[in-house]
Design a protein around this motif. Structure first.
Motif, mmCIF file in Angstrom:
data_model
loop_
_atom_site.group_PDB
_atom_site.id
_atom_site.type_symbol
_atom_site.label_atom_id
_atom_site.label_comp_id
_atom_site.label_asym_id
_atom_site.label_seq_id
_atom_site.Cartn_x
_atom_site.Cartn_y
_atom_site.Cartn_z
ATOM 1 N N TYR A 1 0.824 -1.255 -0.325
ATOM 2 C CA TYR A 1 0.134 -0.014 -0.060
ATOM 3 C C TYR A 1 0.719 1.276 -0.025
ATOM 4 O O TYR A 1 1.958 1.188 0.427
ATOM 5 C CB TYR A 1 -0.940 0.207 1.288
ATOM 6 N N HIS A 2 0.365 2.261 -0.513
ATOM 7 C CA HIS A 2 1.143 3.685 -0.594
ATOM 8 C C HIS A 2 0.078 4.667 0.126
ATOM 9 O O HIS A 2 -1.089 4.494 0.075
ATOM 10 C CB HIS A 2 1.341 4.109 -2.011
ATOM 11 N N SER A 3 0.863 5.583 0.568
ATOM 12 C CA SER A 3 0.097 6.526 1.409
ATOM 13 C C SER A 3 0.220 7.964 0.597
ATOM 14 O O SER A 3 1.076 8.131 -0.362
ATOM 15 C CB SER A 3 0.783 6.988 2.976
ATOM 16 N N PHE A 4 -1.169 8.706 0.563
ATOM 17 C CA PHE A 4 -1.206 10.070 -0.081
ATOM 18 C C PHE A 4 -0.545 10.968 0.593
ATOM 19 O O PHE A 4 -0.261 10.779 1.867
ATOM 20 C CB PHE A 4 -2.532 10.452 -0.275
ATOM 21 N N GLN A 5 0.023 11.848 0.011
ATOM 22 C CA GLN A 5 0.764 13.039 0.547
ATOM 23 C C GLN A 5 -0.456 13.843 1.072
ATOM 24 O O GLN A 5 -1.587 14.019 0.332
ATOM 25 C CB GLN A 5 1.596 13.872 -0.608
ATOM 26 N N ASN A 6 -0.177 14.630 2.000
ATOM 27 C CA ASN A 6 -1.225 15.509 2.870
ATOM 28 C C ASN A 6 -2.418 14.518 2.919
ATOM 29 O O ASN A 6 -3.705 14.916 2.423
ATOM 30 C CB ASN A 6 -1.636 16.707 2.024
ATOM 31 N N SER B 1 -8.612 13.332 2.516
ATOM 32 C CA SER B 1 -9.674 12.775 3.010
ATOM 33 C C SER B 1 -10.690 13.884 2.984
ATOM 34 O O SER B 1 -11.876 13.260 2.793
ATOM 35 C CB SER B 1 -9.132 12.675 4.707
ATOM 36 N N ALA B 2 -10.404 15.074 3.254
ATOM 37 C CA ALA B 2 -11.355 16.041 3.236
ATOM 38 C C ALA B 2 -11.852 16.140 1.850
ATOM 39 O O ALA B 2 -13.180 16.470 1.445
ATOM 40 C CB ALA B 2 -10.843 17.288 3.535
ATOM 41 N N LEU B 3 -11.046 16.081 0.778
ATOM 42 C CA LEU B 3 -11.607 16.149 -0.727
ATOM 43 C C LEU B 3 -12.462 15.002 -0.983
ATOM 44 O O LEU B 3 -13.420 15.047 -1.679
ATOM 45 C CB LEU B 3 -10.402 16.031 -1.702
ATOM 46 N N SER C 1 -14.271 13.157 1.207
ATOM 47 C CA SER C 1 -15.360 13.473 1.986
ATOM 48 C C SER C 1 -16.381 14.378 1.254
ATOM 49 O O SER C 1 -17.935 14.293 1.160
ATOM 50 C CB SER C 1 -15.101 14.053 3.179
ATOM 51 N N SER C 2 -15.885 15.384 0.696
ATOM 52 C CA SER C 2 -16.775 16.370 -0.115
ATOM 53 C C SER C 2 -17.149 16.125 -1.345
ATOM 54 O O SER C 2 -18.222 16.474 -1.752
ATOM 55 C CB SER C 2 -15.898 17.885 -0.083
ATOM 56 N N HIS C 3 -16.583 15.070 -2.147
ATOM 57 C CA HIS C 3 -16.782 14.582 -3.289
ATOM 58 C C HIS C 3 -17.671 13.313 -3.599
ATOM 59 O O HIS C 3 -17.893 12.975 -4.466
ATOM 60 C CB HIS C 3 -15.584 14.731 -4.265
ATOM 61 N N ALA C 4 -17.467 12.552 -2.361
ATOM 62 C CA ALA C 4 -18.381 11.301 -2.468
ATOM 63 C C ALA C 4 -19.394 11.271 -1.577
ATOM 64 O O ALA C 4 -19.204 11.078 -0.095
ATOM 65 C CB ALA C 4 -16.958 10.096 -1.959
ATOM 66 N N PRO C 5 -20.530 11.469 -2.112
ATOM 67 C CA PRO C 5 -21.791 11.793 -1.285
ATOM 68 C C PRO C 5 -22.063 10.596 -0.342
ATOM 69 O O PRO C 5 -22.985 10.780 0.522
ATOM 70 C CB PRO C 5 -22.773 12.300 -1.963
ATOM 71 N N GLU C 6 -21.696 9.293 -0.728
ATOM 72 C CA GLU C 6 -22.071 8.273 0.000
ATOM 73 C C GLU C 6 -21.153 7.058 -0.135
ATOM 74 O O GLU C 6 -20.060 7.007 -1.017
ATOM 75 C CB GLU C 6 -23.479 7.742 -0.560
ATOM 76 N N SER C 7 -21.394 6.181 0.768
ATOM 77 C CA SER C 7 -20.262 4.796 0.717
ATOM 78 C C SER C 7 -20.518 4.014 -0.379
ATOM 79 O O SER C 7 -21.669 4.048 -0.833
ATOM 80 C CB SER C 7 -20.340 4.383 2.007
ATOM 81 N N GLY C 8 -19.427 3.728 -0.845
ATOM 82 C CA GLY C 8 -19.604 2.733 -2.119
ATOM 83 C C GLY C 8 -18.367 2.599 -2.996
ATOM 84 O O GLY C 8 -17.452 3.090 -2.538
#
Length: 199
Positions: A34-39, A44-46, A48-55
């Protein structure tokens, strides 16, 4: 047969569960892929704001094509095709509720492994004339086949890394090889003569 199914499911499932715990918790060879994202907080905030539901989310996918005519659908597919060629391509499972408690996940995983062991025990009981070593090999190959069916399409279609895929192939095979040592011991198929006599 019921006794063999029960013992195979319970003991085989426990063996598979214990190996999976070692594989993921001790060896950590899966985690190393696995690789981690920078920042991460920003990402995570991005999400959360652009994925309105789990899936399951796929990027690029584009807007829904419902209501589009043939020409509009063709244009949308061409745009998506260009974006896919350019990249990045993201295939993600988003859970807005976060990860559940670790003990609960483990308690869910155990019956999952037992159910898989039950199915493989049933498959083994349909065979005849196999030695113990061949019964173990039968279950190991079944585990390998399961990974081929489940993992290779993701490698092919969604560019899952070859190393990640190879580790899954090896791990599935080892899981059901080790569990197979137990299942093949407690679940012994009837001989052809005994089976024909029970018909």
């Amino acid at each position: 047969m019921l006794k063999s199914l029960t013992l195979g499911a319970v003991l085989g499932g426990l063996a598979a569960f214990l190996w999976s715990f070692i594989s993921y918790g001790v060896l950590s060879w899966h985690l190393k892929q696995y690789h981690s994202f920078q920042n991460e907080d920003d990402v995570s905030a991005l999400v959360s704001s652009h994925a309105p539901e789990s899936g399951i989310y796929l990027l690029p996918l584009g807007p829904s094509q419902d209501g589009m005519n043939a020409e509009q659908k063709k244009a949308a597919m061409e745009i998506r095709s260009e974006k896919m060629k350019k990249g990045p391509l993201v295939f993600a499972a988003v859970n807005r509720g976060g990860f559940d408690s670790f003990p609960k996940v483990l308690l869910t995983q155990l019956p999952c492994q037992m159910f898989a062991a039950l199915l493989l025990t049933w498959m083994l009981l349909q065979t005849t004339g196999l030695t113990y070593a061949r019964r173990v090999a039968f279950l190991a190959i079944a585990g390998f086949a399961a990974s081929v069916i489940a993992d290779l399409p993701y490698w092919n279609w969604y560019s899952f890394p070859a190393t990640y895929t190879a580790i899954n192939l090896i791990d599935y095979t080892l899981t059901w090889l080790l569990a197979g040592l137990v299942i093949a011991k407690v679940a012994k198929p009837q001989t052809a003569a005994a089976r024909s006599g029970s018909l």
